[in-house]
Motif scaffolding. Structure first.
Motif, PDB file in Angstrom:
ATOM      1  N   PRO A  91      47.400  35.734  53.997  1.00 45.46           N
ATOM      2  CA  PRO A  91      47.438  35.653  55.465  1.00 45.46           C
ATOM      3  C   PRO A  91      47.070  34.241  55.927  1.00 45.46           C
ATOM      4  O   PRO A  91      46.208  33.591  55.340  1.00 45.46           O
ATOM      5  N   SER A  92      47.710  33.771  56.977  1.00 42.80           N
ATOM      6  CA  SER A  92      47.481  32.398  57.448  1.00 42.80           C
ATOM      7  C   SER A  92      46.020  32.170  57.838  1.00 42.80           C
ATOM      8  O   SER A  92      45.479  31.089  57.612  1.00 42.80           O
ATOM      9  N   ALA A  93      45.360  33.194  58.377  1.00 42.82           N
ATOM     10  CA  ALA A  93      43.943  33.045  58.738  1.00 42.82           C
ATOM     11  C   ALA A  93      43.084  32.857  57.486  1.00 42.82           C
ATOM     12  O   ALA A  93      42.087  32.131  57.507  1.00 42.82           O
ATOM     13  N   ALA A  94      43.448  33.482  56.380  1.00 39.14           N
ATOM     14  CA  ALA A  94      42.721  33.318  55.114  1.00 39.14           C
ATOM     15  C   ALA A  94      42.915  31.897  54.590  1.00 39.14           C
ATOM     16  O   ALA A  94      41.953  31.240  54.162  1.00 39.14           O
ATOM     17  N   THR A 119      45.046  47.421  53.215  1.00 35.34           N
ATOM     18  CA  THR A 119      45.520  46.250  52.484  1.00 35.34           C
ATOM     19  C   THR A 119      44.487  45.137  52.549  1.00 35.34           C
ATOM     20  O   THR A 119      43.917  44.864  53.606  1.00 35.34           O
ATOM     21  N   TYR A 120      44.263  44.513  51.389  1.00 41.97           N
ATOM     22  CA  TYR A 120      43.333  43.395  51.265  1.00 41.97           C
ATOM     23  C   TYR A 120      44.006  42.307  50.443  1.00 41.97           C
ATOM     24  O   TYR A 120      45.000  42.553  49.760  1.00 41.97           O
ATOM     25  N   TYR A 121      43.426  41.113  50.493  1.00 41.07           N
ATOM     26  CA  TYR A 121      43.928  39.999  49.700  1.00 41.07           C
ATOM     27  C   TYR A 121      42.762  39.346  48.979  1.00 41.07           C
ATOM     28  O   TYR A 121      41.680  39.207  49.544  1.00 41.07           O
ATOM     29  N   GLU A 122      42.999  38.947  47.737  1.00 38.97           N
ATOM     30  CA  GLU A 122      42.009  38.210  46.967  1.00 38.97           C
ATOM     31  C   GLU A 122      42.566  36.835  46.658  1.00 38.97           C
ATOM     32  O   GLU A 122      43.750  36.689  46.365  1.00 38.97           O
ATOM     33  N   ALA A 123      41.698  35.848  46.726  1.00 43.42           N
ATOM     34  CA  ALA A 123      42.069  34.475  46.388  1.00 43.42           C
ATOM     35  C   ALA A 123      41.021  33.927  45.431  1.00 43.42           C
ATOM     36  O   ALA A 123      39.826  33.938  45.744  1.00 43.42           O
ATOM     37  N   GLY A 127      37.448  24.301  42.639  1.00 45.98           N
ATOM     38  CA  GLY A 127      37.272  22.927  43.111  1.00 45.98           C
ATOM     39  C   GLY A 127      35.840  22.494  42.973  1.00 45.98           C
ATOM     40  O   GLY A 127      34.931  23.320  42.917  1.00 45.98           O
ATOM     41  N   GLN A 128      35.619  21.209  42.912  1.00 46.39           N
ATOM     42  CA  GLN A 128      34.275  20.634  42.867  1.00 46.39           C
ATOM     43  C   GLN A 128      33.375  21.335  41.859  1.00 46.39           C
ATOM     44  O   GLN A 128      32.248  21.714  42.160  1.00 46.39           O
ATOM     45  N   ASN A 129      33.883  21.566  40.648  1.00 47.88           N
ATOM     46  CA  ASN A 129      33.121  22.215  39.567  1.00 47.88           C
ATOM     47  C   ASN A 129      32.614  23.594  39.956  1.00 47.88           C
ATOM     48  O   ASN A 129      31.540  24.018  39.540  1.00 47.88           O
ATOM     49  N   SER A 130      33.359  24.285  40.776  1.00 50.00           N
ATOM     50  CA  SER A 130      32.951  25.609  41.235  1.00 50.00           C
ATOM     51  C   SER A 130      34.172  26.518  41.348  1.00 50.00           C
ATOM     52  O   SER A 130      35.280  26.049  41.622  1.00 50.00           O
ATOM     53  N   ASN A 131      33.947  27.792  41.135  1.00 50.94           N
ATOM     54  CA  ASN A 131      34.984  28.805  41.302  1.00 50.94           C
ATOM     55  C   ASN A 131      34.448  29.901  42.213  1.00 50.94           C
ATOM     56  O   ASN A 131      33.274  30.246  42.146  1.00 50.94           O
ATOM     57  N   GLN A 132      35.314  30.431  43.036  1.00 47.02           N
ATOM     58  CA  GLN A 132      34.941  31.529  43.933  1.00 47.02           C
ATOM     59  C   GLN A 132      36.082  32.539  43.965  1.00 47.02           C
ATOM     60  O   GLN A 132      37.249  32.159  43.799  1.00 47.02           O
ATOM     61  N   MET A 133      35.757  33.797  44.186  1.00 43.99           N
ATOM     62  CA  MET A 133      36.781  34.790  44.478  1.00 43.99           C
ATOM     63  C   MET A 133      36.478  35.314  45.872  1.00 43.99           C
ATOM     64  O   MET A 133      35.392  35.837  46.142  1.00 43.99           O
ATOM     65  N   GLU A 144      34.356  39.388  51.543  1.00 40.49           N
ATOM     66  CA  GLU A 144      33.426  39.241  50.435  1.00 40.49           C
ATOM     67  C   GLU A 144      33.738  37.954  49.677  1.00 40.49           C
ATOM     68  O   GLU A 144      34.879  37.526  49.605  1.00 40.49           O
ATOM     69  N   LYS A 145      32.683  37.361  49.114  1.00 44.90           N
ATOM     70  CA  LYS A 145      32.882  36.230  48.210  1.00 44.90           C
ATOM     71  C   LYS A 145      31.994  36.429  46.996  1.00 44.90           C
ATOM     72  O   LYS A 145      30.866  36.909  47.088  1.00 44.90           O
ATOM     73  N   LYS A 146      32.570  36.099  45.857  1.00 45.20           N
ATOM     74  CA  LYS A 146      31.855  36.212  44.573  1.00 45.20           C
ATOM     75  C   LYS A 146      31.957  34.902  43.826  1.00 45.20           C
ATOM     76  O   LYS A 146      32.983  34.239  43.889  1.00 45.20           O
ATOM     77  N   LEU A 147      30.884  34.569  43.149  1.00 44.71           N
ATOM     78  CA  LEU A 147      30.889  33.351  42.314  1.00 44.71           C
ATOM     79  C   LEU A 147      31.544  33.638  41.000  1.00 44.71           C
ATOM     80  O   LEU A 147      31.562  34.664  40.470  1.00 44.71           O
TER      81      LEU A 147
END
Length: 147
Positions: A91-94, A119-123, A127-133, A144-147
């Motif tokens: 989604p464009s807002a995401a 319906t949900y979306y995961e990304a 970047g910068q030596n870090s990962n997020q979901m 939600e965000k997960k390391l």
């Protein structure tokens, strides 16, 4: 020693096969197979699994290189689905949220999820030596965000 290792390796392989829950297509109810064939007519082959604990069938397959996973009730109703999508299909807002809150990060993988009709979306961003979901609603609101 070699005999013990070979026996152990064989036991692990046999156990892995049992744990994976793979079943033959002939064991899948027609109504479940029909759901997949009707909803995804271009799909073949399908890997079938039965999840006894949840009493549902899982169909895994690829379409144009994108992986799909469907959980279907024995009555032929979709419970959950997950499929890979191009990051551009978030989604464009995401996408805007990621650009603003995570400058310099890139979306490496994206998925569309349907969970009991929502319906949900995961990304997966890197970047910068870090990962997020990050998980977003259909409208692009962060859930939600997960390391």
């Amino acid at each position: 020693m070699k005999k013990t290792f070979a026996t152990l390796a064989l036991a692990l392989l046999a156990t892995a096969g049992v744990m994976a829950g793979n079943i033959k297509e002939s064991s899948v109810p027609a109504v479940v197979k029909n759901y997949v064939q009707k909803s995804y007519p271009r799909v073949s082959p399908v890997e079938w699994n039965y999840e006894e604990k949840g009493n549902y069938y899982n169909a895994e397959f690829k379409i144009d290189g994108a992986e799909y996973s469907l959980d279907i009730s024995p009555e032929g109703y979709l419970i959950n689905s997950t499929n890979e999508i191009a990051p551009a299909h978030l989604p464009s807002a995401a996408t805007a949220y990621i650009a603003k809150q995570y400058p310099g990060f890139q979306v490496k993988e994206a998925r569309k999820l349907v969970r009991r009709g929502s319906t949900y979306y995961e990304a997966d961003i890197h970047g910068q030596n870090s990962n997020q979901m990050l998980t977003f609603t259909e409208s692009g609101r962060l859930l939600e965000k997960k390391l």
